[in-house]
Design an enzyme around this catalytic site. Structure first.
Site, mmCIF file in Angstrom:
data_model
loop_
_atom_site.group_PDB
_atom_site.id
_atom_site.type_symbol
_atom_site.label_atom_id
_atom_site.label_comp_id
_atom_site.label_asym_id
_atom_site.label_seq_id
_atom_site.Cartn_x
_atom_site.Cartn_y
_atom_site.Cartn_z
ATOM 1 N N PHE A 155 0.939 -1.529 -0.005
ATOM 2 C CA PHE A 155 -0.166 0.028 0.443
ATOM 3 C C PHE A 155 0.838 1.060 0.003
ATOM 4 O O PHE A 155 1.433 1.374 0.599
ATOM 5 C CB PHE A 155 -0.465 0.142 0.914
ATOM 6 C CG PHE A 155 -1.783 1.624 1.240
ATOM 7 C CD1 PHE A 155 -2.707 1.152 0.460
ATOM 8 C CD2 PHE A 155 -1.304 2.716 2.057
ATOM 9 C CE1 PHE A 155 -3.611 2.354 0.633
ATOM 10 C CE2 PHE A 155 -2.260 3.916 2.317
ATOM 11 C CZ PHE A 155 -3.490 3.293 1.336
ATOM 12 N N GLY A 156 0.820 1.970 -0.686
ATOM 13 C CA GLY A 156 1.569 3.288 -1.174
ATOM 14 C C GLY A 156 0.235 4.431 -0.777
ATOM 15 O O GLY A 156 -0.650 4.831 -1.523
ATOM 16 N N TYR A 157 0.650 5.430 0.342
ATOM 17 C CA TYR A 157 0.266 6.616 0.670
ATOM 18 C C TYR A 157 0.982 7.820 0.246
ATOM 19 O O TYR A 157 0.717 8.623 0.345
ATOM 20 C CB TYR A 157 -0.391 6.576 2.235
ATOM 21 C CG TYR A 157 0.908 6.079 2.746
ATOM 22 C CD1 TYR A 157 1.896 7.829 3.423
ATOM 23 C CD2 TYR A 157 1.122 5.392 3.280
ATOM 24 C CE1 TYR A 157 2.381 7.233 4.175
ATOM 25 C CE2 TYR A 157 3.000 4.837 4.245
ATOM 26 C CZ TYR A 157 2.928 6.376 4.731
ATOM 27 O OH TYR A 157 4.457 6.025 5.501
ATOM 28 N N GLY A 158 1.806 7.820 0.066
ATOM 29 C CA GLY A 158 2.683 8.481 -0.343
ATOM 30 C C GLY A 158 3.782 8.478 -1.396
ATOM 31 O O GLY A 158 2.873 9.227 -2.696
ATOM 32 N N SER A 159 4.967 8.735 -1.827
ATOM 33 C CA SER A 159 5.642 8.600 -3.221
ATOM 34 C C SER A 159 5.551 8.139 -3.978
ATOM 35 O O SER A 159 5.718 7.617 -5.157
ATOM 36 C CB SER A 159 7.306 9.039 -3.318
ATOM 37 O OG SER A 159 7.801 7.830 -2.414
ATOM 38 N N GLU A 187 13.526 3.535 0.536
ATOM 39 C CA GLU A 187 12.855 4.062 2.198
ATOM 40 C C GLU A 187 13.518 4.022 3.258
ATOM 41 O O GLU A 187 12.564 3.582 4.567
ATOM 42 C CB GLU A 187 11.401 4.026 1.819
ATOM 43 C CG GLU A 187 10.195 3.592 0.798
ATOM 44 C CD GLU A 187 10.684 5.375 -0.014
ATOM 45 O OE1 GLU A 187 10.840 6.136 0.764
ATOM 46 O OE2 GLU A 187 10.523 5.221 -1.239
HETATM 47 C C1 BEZ Z 1 4.190 5.114 0.738
HETATM 48 O O1 BEZ Z 1 3.633 4.766 0.609
HETATM 49 O O2 BEZ Z 1 4.114 6.284 -0.243
HETATM 50 C C2 BEZ Z 1 5.658 5.793 0.790
HETATM 51 C C3 BEZ Z 1 6.052 5.223 2.089
HETATM 52 C C4 BEZ Z 1 7.408 5.341 3.113
HETATM 53 C C5 BEZ Z 1 8.256 6.288 2.352
HETATM 54 C C6 BEZ Z 1 7.746 7.007 0.869
HETATM 55 C C7 BEZ Z 1 6.328 6.463 0.329
#
Ligand code: BEZ
Length: 194
Positions: free
Chosen positions: A24-28, A99
């Site tokens: 699951f991605g919530y950021g970049s 990361e």
């Molecule tokens: C992400 O979920 O998008 C993410 C999480 C930690 C570091 C970078 C991206």
């Protein structure tokens, strides 16, 4: 916990015999998809909220002037929308390095748009990592993001790209959008006074 989490993450899960894993991605990860994936689906996780509380020394800032990037903070009832990717476990060899600045992989339940569920992994930087910055007023976070830059580029680009990606996903993340608005108005103020 030391900031470099590569070894911690390698020890956390035994992927032997597993062909694919949901991430699951919530950021970049939503907009910087520099890894192969088998499937991609919008998804959400419950009980977590996105916060710009993690310091970035290696991507969007420097050790002397860290930027701020997203992590997840537990909050009962909260929903965090993002993008889920079904990946081969080998992908984590790359992502654990990308990361490495304080993020550990945690297991969580993903809910897809059609209401179905799957177990998946998510990278979270918790408050016990050395790069963690924690809560600050929105205006202070916005100033820090507006001024920081690192090897991956300006911290503001990270924020603005993430905010645009969240809008495209139909997410309403008041924290991200409030900081985005402050950074955008500081930028237009700079241009009109310069
Ligand atoms: C992400 O979920 O998008 C993410 C999480 C930690 C570091 C970078 C991206």
């Amino acid at each position: 916990m030391s900031t470099n989490t590569v070894e911690h993450n390698r020890r956390r899960y035994d992927f032997s015999g597993i062909e694919s894993v949901w991430l699951f991605g919530y950021g970049s990860l939503i907009y910087k998809v520099d890894f192969p994936y088998l499937e991609q689906r919008p998804a959400m996780i419950r009980g977590w909220q996105r916060r710009f509380w993690q310091g970035s020394h290696d991507h969007r800032g420097t050790p002397e002037a860290p930027g701020r990037v997203a992590t997840l903070v537990e909050k009962p009832g909260a929903v965090c929308k993002g993008m889920a990717f079904r990946v081969s476990p080998s992908v984590f060899e790359h992502l654990d390095v990308r990361e490495k600045n304080g993020y550990l992989r945690f297991s969580t339940t993903l809910t897809f748009d059609d209401g179905s569920h799957a177990e998946g992994l998510v990278y979270i930087a918790t408050e016990d990592n050395e790069a963690y910055l924690g809560h600050a007023p929105d205006a202070q976070i916005a100033r820090q993001i507006a001024s920081a830059a690192g090897p991956s580029g300006p911290n503001a680009d990270y924020l603005l790209r993430l905010a645009e990606s969240l809008r495209a996903l139909g997410d309403d993340c008041p924290h991200t959008f409030a900081i985005e608005s402050l950074v955008r108005s500081a930028d237009s103020g700079d241009r009109s006074s310069g």
